[in-house]
Design an enzyme around this catalytic site. Structure first.
Site, PDB file in Angstrom:
ATOM      1  N   HIS A  10     -29.638  10.583 -16.965  1.00 43.63           N
ATOM      2  CA  HIS A  10     -30.910  10.596 -16.361  1.00 43.63           C
ATOM      3  C   HIS A  10     -31.050  11.281 -14.774  1.00 43.63           C
ATOM      4  CE1 HIS A  10     -33.676   8.609 -19.160  1.00 43.63           C
ATOM      5  NE2 HIS A  10     -32.489   8.361 -19.611  1.00 43.63           N
ATOM      6  N   GLU A  65      -4.931  12.306  -7.007  1.00 43.72           N
ATOM      7  CA  GLU A  65      -3.724  11.790  -6.112  1.00 43.72           C
ATOM      8  C   GLU A  65      -2.478  12.550  -6.709  1.00 43.72           C
ATOM      9  OE1 GLU A  65      -3.231   8.569  -2.811  1.00 43.72           O
ATOM     10  OE2 GLU A  65      -3.014   7.877  -4.641  1.00 43.72           O
ATOM     11  N   GLY A  87       1.597   3.262  -6.220  1.00 43.07           N
ATOM     12  CA  GLY A  87       0.495   2.548  -6.074  1.00 43.07           C
ATOM     13  C   GLY A  87      -0.703   2.696  -7.049  1.00 43.07           C
ATOM     14  N   ARG A  88      -0.765   4.056  -7.519  1.00 41.32           N
ATOM     15  CA  ARG A  88      -2.053   4.232  -8.641  1.00 41.32           C
ATOM     16  C   ARG A  88      -1.520   3.828 -10.138  1.00 41.32           C
ATOM     17  NH1 ARG A  88      -0.323   8.586  -5.725  1.00 41.32           N
ATOM     18  NH2 ARG A  88       0.646  10.171  -6.748  1.00 41.32           N
ATOM     19  N   LYS A  93       1.703  -2.935  -1.311  1.00 42.68           N
ATOM     20  CA  LYS A  93       3.496  -2.593  -1.457  1.00 42.68           C
ATOM     21  C   LYS A  93       3.940  -2.346  -0.209  1.00 42.68           C
ATOM     22  CE  LYS A  93       5.763   1.142  -3.620  1.00 42.68           C
ATOM     23  NZ  LYS A  93       5.592   2.533  -4.597  1.00 42.68           N
ATOM     24  N   GLU A 110      -5.796  -0.446   6.862  1.00 41.62           N
ATOM     25  CA  GLU A 110      -7.021  -1.119   6.335  1.00 41.62           C
ATOM     26  C   GLU A 110      -6.785  -2.585   5.882  1.00 41.62           C
ATOM     27  OE1 GLU A 110      -5.877   1.704   5.728  1.00 41.62           O
ATOM     28  OE2 GLU A 110      -7.441   3.276   5.561  1.00 41.62           O
ATOM     29  N   LYS A 138      -4.121   9.769   8.458  1.00 45.91           N
ATOM     30  CA  LYS A 138      -3.447   8.414   8.965  1.00 45.91           C
ATOM     31  C   LYS A 138      -3.204   8.755  10.547  1.00 45.91           C
ATOM     32  CE  LYS A 138      -2.130   6.451   4.700  1.00 45.91           C
ATOM     33  NZ  LYS A 138      -0.920   5.825   3.842  1.00 45.91           N
TER      34      LYS A 138
HETATM   35  C1  G6Q Z   1      -1.101   5.384  -4.532  1.00 44.54           C
HETATM   36  C2  G6Q Z   1      -1.106   5.300  -3.257  1.00 44.54           C
HETATM   37  C3  G6Q Z   1      -2.133   4.612  -2.363  1.00 44.54           C
HETATM   38  C4  G6Q Z   1      -1.775   3.304  -2.021  1.00 44.54           C
HETATM   39  C5  G6Q Z   1      -2.560   2.822  -0.749  1.00 44.54           C
HETATM   40  C6  G6Q Z   1      -2.186   1.249  -0.506  1.00 44.54           C
HETATM   41  O1  G6Q Z   1      -0.479   5.876  -5.511  1.00 44.54           O
HETATM   42  O2  G6Q Z   1       0.100   5.428  -2.679  1.00 44.54           O
HETATM   43  O3  G6Q Z   1      -3.370   4.869  -2.850  1.00 44.54           O
HETATM   44  O4  G6Q Z   1      -1.710   2.383  -3.394  1.00 44.54           O
HETATM   45  O5  G6Q Z   1      -2.513   3.464   0.162  1.00 44.54           O
HETATM   46  O6  G6Q Z   1      -0.880   1.103  -0.095  1.00 44.54           O
HETATM   47  P1  G6Q Z   1      -0.166  -0.052  -0.001  1.00 44.54           P
HETATM   48  O7  G6Q Z   1      -0.203  -1.013  -1.328  1.00 44.54           O
HETATM   49  O8  G6Q Z   1       1.212   0.085   0.540  1.00 44.54           O
HETATM   50  O9  G6Q Z   1      -1.026  -1.113   0.903  1.00 44.54           O
END
Ligand code: G6Q
Length: 547
Positions: A388, A357, A271-272, A210, A216, A508
């Site tokens: 199990h 989250e 994001g989620r 996003k 990462e 972070k």
């Molecule tokens: C979700 C969070 C988080 C996000 C990641 C990746 O709700 O905001 O999990 O999706 O940190 O972020 P980017 O898509 O910006 O790389």
């Protein structure tokens, strides 16, 4: 949250629930079922393609009446309407929360900041479909003219978990002559293992981020570019082997990806909550545009149900309220997600992010420390594997662990009696958890007296059972939306912002401070606490031994 709503624990319904809890906390499910022969049909709902059985919960009609009262007093209706109409309910980030717009029909209008967002959603979906068709049909070729056979999604968190979960869940519908992989971890192992057997000429990377600044993802994306150029040589190859999914066109262009190959989304998609936005590009490549649209129809069906069904018959509302009942009154700490379907093997991990989250918050919308528990811990594994391993603790441990059992009446892979065996186990587990086995029953099996206590199952362990006909793209859409809205319901009751995630920031920032300290050859001046300083020194001295 409207200013007229009292703090949660002062709401009359909350106080009534506390009193009610005292009355029924020791009643056994055996008793509830004995008292009401209709219970197993009374506490069920059949709607939006699901058969939802919540009869094996420690509730009475009165519990439900009081929980529904709590929903009303908490302003759940107003919160739902505010979300669907594009109000900025994510107040700490001043954003609308509109994942529901991602699956709105073309002719719907949802206004954010004066503009209808629905046409933009469909414009991106159409572009994704054209691109997916070209890649799937072999029209889109790699730099050396070879067909693309491998798709690698690079992303993390919300830009990874949804795509991975969905690919696994809908693998049966995927184009089988293509390989789909997902790289998320900054651990180089993830990259190496995902690419070691692939030919760069046939590999397309989707950089899904996003912000397009996530450490990462950008580290993996740069490594992917090097890996590609090692084989393909020329910079122009990037345009044929990289596409982006992002809200940040400027950073995408800086990375060298042609903006024509960028698929956008918007700040009102968390994001989620983004697996059905352009973040789902890998999904569309795998299952094709038509199946992707069926998945969106599934989401939409559950959205409509959530928005319009009376709360007493509303699946996400009831699931959310039951979760509040256990978290806040029985003080249970966790929820086990137990899908009896191998394709849903990543579903618990996906829900972990969605739920934890969203609702792992310790202050209310107006910044006050809560004096009650919020989001429970989500965890789980597909059945029957869990039986199990950790089911022992659910059956005979000392903690109360409400469980969601998810199963399907038909399987995509009919194989002898496999499916009946699988489902027999699902039904058996919910029965055993609810009713257990008494000492008398154990004795009647000629058990040695010294073993009786060990072999007793107390029962009274609550479960929901969610049954659907078959795991299709549409069912998956409904299932994800069911949990999205259940999480929403819980957040509304707890009066928290379910759509921010400030809790991921501190680590972070500290990592960026530590990173240069690990690279310096001379001993840097370490100003952390004595534990962190020593860990860094230890790492640096042992790192030198790497061959
Ligand atoms: C979700 C969070 C988080 C996000 C990641 C990746 O709700 O905001 O999990 O999706 O940190 O972020 P980017 O898509 O910006 O790389």
């Amino acid at each position: 949250m409207s200013a007229t709503i009292l703090p949660l624990t002062q709401l009359p319904a909350w106080q009534a629930l506390e009193a009610h809890y005292q009355k029924i906390k020791n009643v056994h499910l055996r008793q509830f079922f004995a008292d009401d022969p209709q219970r197993g049909t009374r506490f069920t709902i059949e709607d939006v393609g699901f058969y939802f059985d919540y009869s094996k919960n420690r509730i009475t009609e009165e519990t439900i009446r009081l929980l529904l009262g709590l929903a009303d007093e908490s302003g759940l209706r107003e919160r739902i309407d505010a979300m669907f109409s594009g109000k900025k309910i994510n107040t700490t980030e001043n954003r609308a929360v509109l994942h529901v717009a991602l699956r709105a029909p073309r002719d719907q209008s949802i206004i954010v900041d004066g503009a209808n967002v629905v046409p933009r959603v469909h414009e991106v979906l159409d572009r994704m479909a054209t691109f997916a068709d070209r890649v799937r049909s072999g029209q889109w070729l790699g730099h050396t003219g070879k067909r693309i056979r491998n798709i690698i999604n690079i992303g993390i968190g919300g830009s990874d978990l949804g795509p991975v979960m969905t690919y696994e869940a809908l693998r049966h519908y995927s184009q089988r002559d293509m390989t789909f992989r997902f790289i998320s971890n900054v651990d180089g192992t993830d990259f190496v293992e995902a690419t070691h057997d692939l030919n760069a000429e046939e590999t397309l990377f989707i950089v899904a981020s996003k912000t397009f600044t996530t450490l990462e993802t950008m580290t993996n994306a740069r490594t992917a570019r090097q890996w590609t150029l090692q084989t393909l040589g020329e910079e122009q190859a990037v345009a044929r082997h990289f596409v982006a999914v992002s809200t940040n066109g400027e950073e995408v262009a800086k990375f060298g990806i042609d903006i024509a190959n960028m698929f956008g989304f918007w700040d009102w998609v968390g994001g989620r909550y983004s697996m059905d936005s352009a973040i789902g590009l890998s999904t569309m490549l795998a299952i094709g545009p038509e199946n992707f649209r069926s998945m969106l129809a599934g989401f939409r069906g559950m959205d409509e149900h959530f928005r319009t069904a009376p709360f007493a018959r509303n699946l996400p509302v009831l699931m959310g309220l039951l979760s509040v009942w256990y978290s806040n009154f029985f003080e249970s700490q966790t929820v086990a997600i137990l899908p009896y379907d191998q394709y849903l093997k990543r579903f618990p991990a996906y829900l972990q992010q969605l739920a934890m989250e969203s609702n792992g918050k310790h202050v209310t919308l107006d910044g006050k420390r809560v004096d009650y528990q919020t989001g429970p811990i989500f965890w789980g594994e597909p059945g029957t594997n869990g039986q199990h391993s950790f089911y022992q603790l659910i059956h005979q441990g000392t903690r109360l662990i409400p469980c969601d059992f998810i199963g399907f009446c038909q399987t995509a892979n009919p194989l002898g009696s496999h499916h009946d065996i699988l489902m027999a186990n699902l039904f058996a587990q919910t029965e055993a958890l609810a009713f257990g086995k008494t000492a008398d029953e154990v004795r009647s099996e000629a058990t040695l007296e010294k073993l009786v206590a060990h072999r007793v199952f107390e029962g009274n362990r609550p479960t929901n059972t969610i049954l659907a006909e078959q795991l299709t793209p549409e069912t998956l859409g409904r299932l994800v939306a069911l949990y999205e809205h259940s999480v929403f319901t819980q957040g509304a009751i707890w009066q928290i912002d379910s759509f921010d995630q400030w809790g991921v920031e501190l680590g972070k920032v500290l990592a960026m401070k530590i990173l240069p300290e690990l690279n310096q050859v001379e001993e840097p001046e370490l100003l952390h606490d004595s534990s962190t300083n020593t860990l860094i020194r230890h790492y640096k001295s042992f790192k030198l031994h790497q061959t």
